[in-house]
Design a protein around this motif. Structure first.
Motif, PDB file in Angstrom:
ATOM      1  N   ILE A   1       0.852  -1.192   0.000  1.00  0.00           N
ATOM      2  CA  ILE A   1       0.000   0.000   0.000  1.00  0.00           C
ATOM      3  C   ILE A   1       0.889   1.244   0.000  1.00  0.00           C
ATOM      4  N   THR A   2       0.497   2.235  -0.759  1.00  0.00           N
ATOM      5  CA  THR A   2       1.259   3.481  -0.789  1.00  0.00           C
ATOM      6  C   THR A   2       0.720   4.430   0.275  1.00  0.00           C
ATOM      7  N   THR A   3       1.542   5.389   0.639  1.00  0.00           N
ATOM      8  CA  THR A   3       1.135   6.396   1.614  1.00  0.00           C
ATOM      9  C   THR A   3      -0.100   7.135   1.121  1.00  0.00           C
ATOM     10  N   ARG A   4      -0.102   7.478  -0.145  1.00  0.00           N
ATOM     11  CA  ARG A   4      -1.224   8.211  -0.729  1.00  0.00           C
ATOM     12  C   ARG A   4      -2.518   7.391  -0.677  1.00  0.00           C
ATOM     13  N   MET A   5      -2.415   6.106  -1.015  1.00  0.00           N
ATOM     14  CA  MET A   5      -3.609   5.254  -1.018  1.00  0.00           C
ATOM     15  C   MET A   5      -4.134   5.051   0.399  1.00  0.00           C
ATOM     16  N   LEU A   6      -3.234   4.847   1.360  1.00  0.00           N
ATOM     17  CA  LEU A   6      -3.680   4.679   2.744  1.00  0.00           C
ATOM     18  C   LEU A   6      -4.362   5.944   3.237  1.00  0.00           C
ATOM     19  N   SER A   7      -3.790   7.090   2.928  1.00  0.00           N
ATOM     20  CA  SER A   7      -4.391   8.360   3.324  1.00  0.00           C
ATOM     21  C   SER A   7      -5.789   8.490   2.742  1.00  0.00           C
ATOM     22  N   ARG A   8      -5.950   8.150   1.476  1.00  0.00           N
ATOM     23  CA  ARG A   8      -7.258   8.225   0.812  1.00  0.00           C
ATOM     24  C   ARG A   8      -8.255   7.271   1.476  1.00  0.00           C
ATOM     25  N   GLU A   9      -7.827   6.040   1.727  1.00  0.00           N
ATOM     26  CA  GLU A   9      -8.709   5.052   2.354  1.00  0.00           C
ATOM     27  C   GLU A   9      -9.161   5.520   3.735  1.00  0.00           C
TER      28      GLU A   9
END
Length: 112
Positions: free
Chosen positions: A50-58
């Motif tokens: 998981i990328t930082t950006r994707m985790l933030s979005r989730e």
């Protein structure tokens, strides 16, 4: 007398559920948080790929959907923790059943 099932309502409920669990990362994030990972980096490290950006979005989407609560503590540096809501925890039994089913399915496929 047996109750007639409302197939249209059932379809809407299934679609709501699929929307909720949809995507590659939602269930791993829920599983991580429900397993005790509270800080962003803990959650991130517990989910390979998981990328930082994707985790933030989730996490933002899950907060808006009342699945997680974001707690901000005014320490230095600021501490942010995420915790599952009771609504989110109620999905835990379903996740465990999905894990159980997935393990069984894997064995069926491996046996050929």
């Amino acid at each position: 007398m047996a109750k007639t099932r409302d197939q249209a309502e059932e379809l809407r409920a299934l679609q709501d559920t699929l929307y909720f669990v949809g995507g590659k990362w939602r269930l791993p994030v829920i599983n991580s948080i429900c397993n005790g990972n509270r800080r962003f980096r803990e959650i991130e490290r517990s989910i390979p790929g998981i990328t930082t950006r994707m985790l933030s979005r989730e996490l933002k989407e899950m907060e808006l959907s009342k699945l997680v609560k974001r707690n901000v503590y005014a320490d230095t540096p600021v501490l942010i923790e995420y915790e599952p809501t009771e609504h989110c925890r109620s999905f835990g039994k379903i996740i465990m059943e999905m894990i159980k089913w997935g393990r069984g399915h894997r064995q069926v496929v491996i046996k050929k």
